[in-house]
Design an enzyme around this catalytic site. Structure first.
Site, PDB file in Angstrom:
ATOM      1  N   ASP A   1       3.257  -4.763   7.834  1.00  0.00           N
ATOM      2  CA  ASP A   1       2.033  -3.967   7.756  1.00  0.00           C
ATOM      3  C   ASP A   1       0.860  -4.942   7.873  1.00  0.00           C
ATOM      4  O   ASP A   1       0.558  -5.672   6.941  1.00  0.00           O
ATOM      5  CB  ASP A   1       2.016  -3.212   6.411  1.00  0.00           C
ATOM      6  CG  ASP A   1       0.668  -2.570   6.115  1.00  0.00           C
ATOM      7  OD1 ASP A   1      -0.285  -2.761   6.901  1.00  0.00           O
ATOM      8  OD2 ASP A   1       0.562  -1.880   5.083  1.00  0.00           O
TER       9      ASP A   1
ATOM     10  N   GLN B   1      -4.379  -5.262   6.834  1.00  0.00           N
ATOM     11  CA  GLN B   1      -5.380  -6.129   6.212  1.00  0.00           C
ATOM     12  C   GLN B   1      -5.417  -7.515   6.845  1.00  0.00           C
ATOM     13  O   GLN B   1      -6.176  -8.369   6.386  1.00  0.00           O
ATOM     14  CB  GLN B   1      -5.101  -6.264   4.706  1.00  0.00           C
ATOM     15  CG  GLN B   1      -5.230  -4.979   3.936  1.00  0.00           C
ATOM     16  CD  GLN B   1      -6.656  -4.436   3.946  1.00  0.00           C
ATOM     17  OE1 GLN B   1      -7.616  -5.180   4.074  1.00  0.00           O
ATOM     18  NE2 GLN B   1      -6.794  -3.125   3.811  1.00  0.00           N
TER      19      GLN B   1
ATOM     20  N   LYS C   1      -9.996  -1.239  10.805  1.00  0.00           N
ATOM     21  CA  LYS C   1     -10.092  -2.423   9.947  1.00  0.00           C
ATOM     22  C   LYS C   1     -10.257  -3.683  10.805  1.00  0.00           C
ATOM     23  O   LYS C   1     -10.183  -4.807  10.317  1.00  0.00           O
ATOM     24  CB  LYS C   1      -8.859  -2.531   9.040  1.00  0.00           C
ATOM     25  CG  LYS C   1      -8.781  -1.387   8.008  1.00  0.00           C
ATOM     26  CD  LYS C   1      -7.743  -1.670   6.957  1.00  0.00           C
ATOM     27  CE  LYS C   1      -7.241  -0.464   6.199  1.00  0.00           C
ATOM     28  NZ  LYS C   1      -8.205   0.305   5.455  1.00  0.00           N
TER      29      LYS C   1
ATOM     30  N   HIS D   1       0.875  -1.177   0.000  1.00  0.00           N
ATOM     31  CA  HIS D   1       0.000   0.000   0.000  1.00  0.00           C
ATOM     32  C   HIS D   1       0.916   1.232   0.000  1.00  0.00           C
ATOM     33  O   HIS D   1       2.048   1.167   0.494  1.00  0.00           O
ATOM     34  CB  HIS D   1      -0.828  -0.056   1.290  1.00  0.00           C
ATOM     35  CG  HIS D   1      -1.895   0.973   1.431  1.00  0.00           C
ATOM     36  ND1 HIS D   1      -1.632   2.263   1.813  1.00  0.00           N
ATOM     37  CD2 HIS D   1      -3.239   0.895   1.275  1.00  0.00           C
ATOM     38  CE1 HIS D   1      -2.777   2.933   1.884  1.00  0.00           C
ATOM     39  NE2 HIS D   1      -3.768   2.125   1.551  1.00  0.00           N
TER      40      HIS D   1
ATOM     41  N   CYS E   1      -4.870   2.583  -3.474  1.00  0.00           N
ATOM     42  CA  CYS E   1      -3.632   3.133  -2.904  1.00  0.00           C
ATOM     43  C   CYS E   1      -2.478   2.156  -3.113  1.00  0.00           C
ATOM     44  O   CYS E   1      -1.623   1.988  -2.235  1.00  0.00           O
ATOM     45  CB  CYS E   1      -3.783   3.462  -1.424  1.00  0.00           C
ATOM     46  SG  CYS E   1      -4.985   4.748  -1.122  1.00  0.00           S
TER      47      CYS E   1
END
Lengths: 415, 147
Positions: free
Chosen positions: A208, A211, A234, A131, A372
């Site tokens: 990261d 998600q 999220k 991202h 993104c």
């Protein structure tokens, strides 16, 4: 208020949907079908109520008041930190920093760790699945320091080239910054193996997890990652709150990023000493009620059980991929070896924004665009994709609603 | 507002078969429009002689609304004076943003774009070609964006 279903219970999506009142609203006169959880998850009543209860009965500033409300607020805030520690299986709450979200977490690492440990000619390895928030902070650092960004290539299916990755690691590599699950293609990266490979060269790894946390159990000690970043919104929590996990030894050695109140032990014009972890990295009044909401969100997903969530969502994604594959003009974008959270697709030559608008008119919320993640689009030679993503509240009926109008859309736009 | 009001036959037709979709070597004016969030990109060419638009064309990629709007623009402006083009630009702009009622007599086929103002996130798609044309007339060299 509905209590979440205990983990031992049979999975009951209809029951779970009752926890999310927003799902019963209409959009353009049609029942809402929400398939955009990768952008943000909806919030259950228990999260909204936890924030509300805090705001209405315990609100005060943390860590400084002698009065009761301040003690209660501190307890609630630090209680949320402990919940997050347990959720990630971190060794200590000193390793759990509250930030605004994944983006701020990565910027914290690039500014603090990056500026102190990365210099001219040093290398930072990122992947082509990132991202923008796990690309741009490193580009900015590279610009400031003269470091070089190296990129792990990916295949057409959306999987990272593991051999190329290993070849990128060398004595000049100072950090690997890697997404756990791709927001654009749904690729689940083999992060554990990739972290182990980096550690063979004593290179720290930032993951990261934006998600990932809502879809799979994350154990930072089992992964052996050095930093892990995620956002509350999220994970069925509020916006404006997120977490950076950092290995304690690394955080200890890192300079503060932002200066201000709460991050100091003492201040004088002859010099300032910084507070201990985690407060050294939490300058200013934090998002206290956001942290409380995040704590409630952690409770919610833990009560459902991450394993049960993963099984439910894997079932939905398999079904979605199967249904999409049946339609001639639909092309899946990314067919990763392991998928989590999302499916990207195109319909013939139809621009994804047209797909998104037409589905919206049917009450179906998906994401259309480059997500993104423009380097992925560039790599695949497409401007954008339509993306459907799932959460605990989705059903096969939601998938059917999404898939049903697609042949008609194809026909409508056929050249 | 239903999707059929937005995606009227004229729009679908101009998306399928965009008119004047070609490069122009002899262009006297040109500009580039880009909406990076959408990925929409178009190059707009004008050949103006004695204040009259002799030829107008475009190339690029975009959603149906953006392509159809550009195609309709080229149809509308060919043979018109620069003064007319500026006036039409202003009217289309007001129509897309819902600032005024459309005068169908004046805008003709362009009235099919009037549904766009009901979809705020898509206004930028329909207006890209028009702002790009406006920039071309003013010989502005920087890329145009409506995002």
């Amino acid at each position: 208020m509905n209590a979440p279903v205990p983990a031992t219970a049979v999975w009951d999506t209809a029951r779970i949907q009752q926890d999310f009142p927003i799902l019963s609203r209409e959009v353009h006169g049609k029942p809402l079908v929400y398939l955009d959880s990768a952008a943000t998850t909806q919030r259950p009543v228990s999260v909204v109520e936890a924030v509300r209860k805090f705001d209405l009965t315990h609100n005060a500033n943390v860590h400084r008041g002698v009065h009761l409300l301040s003690q209660e607020a501190t307890q609630a805030y630090e209680g949320a930190r402990e919940k997050v520690r347990r959720f990630l299986n971190a060794a200590s709450v000193r390793e759990i920093l509250f930030v605004r979200g994944t983006t701020e977490a990565i910027n914290l690492v690039s500014n603090s760790f990056g500026t102190s440990k990365i210099g001219a000619g040093d290398e930072i390895v990122v992947s082509s699945l990132e991202h923008h928030s796990n690309i741009v902070p490193w580009q900015m650092l590279a610009e400031r320091t003269g470091a070089v960004l190296r990129v792990i290539p990916m295949s057409d299916s959306g999987d990272l080239d593991q051999e190329a990755y290993r070849e990128l690691l060398n004595a000049r590599t100072r950090l690997v910054a890697l997404t756990h699950i791709s927001n654009a293609l749904g690729t689940v990266n083999p992060v554990r193996e990739m972290i182990a490979a980096a550690h063979e060269h004593e290179i720290p790894v930032l993951v990261d997890g934006a998600q990932a946390v809502a879809h799979t159990a994350v154990d930072v000690r089992e992964l052996d990652c050095d930093f892990y970043a995620f956002s509350g919104h999220k994970l069925y929590g509020p916006t404006g709150i997120g977490v950076l996990y950092g290995r304690e030894a690394l955080l200890e050695a890192m300079p503060p990023w932002q200066g201000g109140g709460d991050m100091i032990a003492s201040v004088s014009f002859s010099g300032t000493t910084y507070n201990e972890l985690p407060y050294k990295f939490e300058a200013g009044t934090p998002n206290i009620s956001g942290a409380v909401g995040l704590g409630a969100a952690v409770d919610y997903v833990e009560a459902l059980g991450l394993e049960a969530i993963a099984a439910h969502e894997a079932d939905l994604l398999d079904y979605l991929v199967a249904q999409l594959s049946k339609i001639d003009c639909v092309r899946l974008i990314g067919e990763p070896a392991v998928r989590g959270g999302a499916v990207s697709f195109l319909i013939g030559d139809v621009h994804p924004h047209d797909i998104g608008t037409i589905l919206d008119c049917e009450g179906i919320a998906i994401r259309a665009g480059h997500h993104c993640a423009q380097p992925i689009m560039e790599r695949l030679g497409i401007p954008a994709t339509a993306r459907a993503s799932v959460g605990v509240y989705n059903t096969k009926a939601d998938i059917d609603s999404l898939v049903a109008p697609l042949p008609q859309i194809a026909e409508m736009f056929a050249r | 507002m239903s999707m059929l009001e937005l995606y009227q036959e004229v729009i679908l037709d101009h998306n399928k078969s965009p008119r004047n979709f070609r490069d122009m070597d002899c262009a006297s004016h040109k500009a580039c429009g880009k909406n990076p969030l959408c990925g929409d990109e178009l190059d707009l060419f004008l050949n103006i002689e004695d204040g009259v638009i002799q030829d107008v064309s475009f190339t690029g990629t975009g959603c149906a609304i953006s392509v159809a709007s550009a195609s309709l623009l080229t149809e509308k402006l060919k043979g018109r004076t620069v003064t007319d083009a500026e006036a039409i630009y202003r009217e289309v702009h007001m129509m897309l943003t819902g600032e005024s009622d459309v005068d169908p007599a004046e805008l003709g086929k362009l009235a099919v774009l009037s549904g766009v103002c009901q979809f705020p996130v898509r206004v930028k798609c329909a207006s890209l070609a028009w702002h790009t044309m406006h920039a071309a007339l003013q010989d502005r060299s920087e890329d145009v964006s409506t995002e």
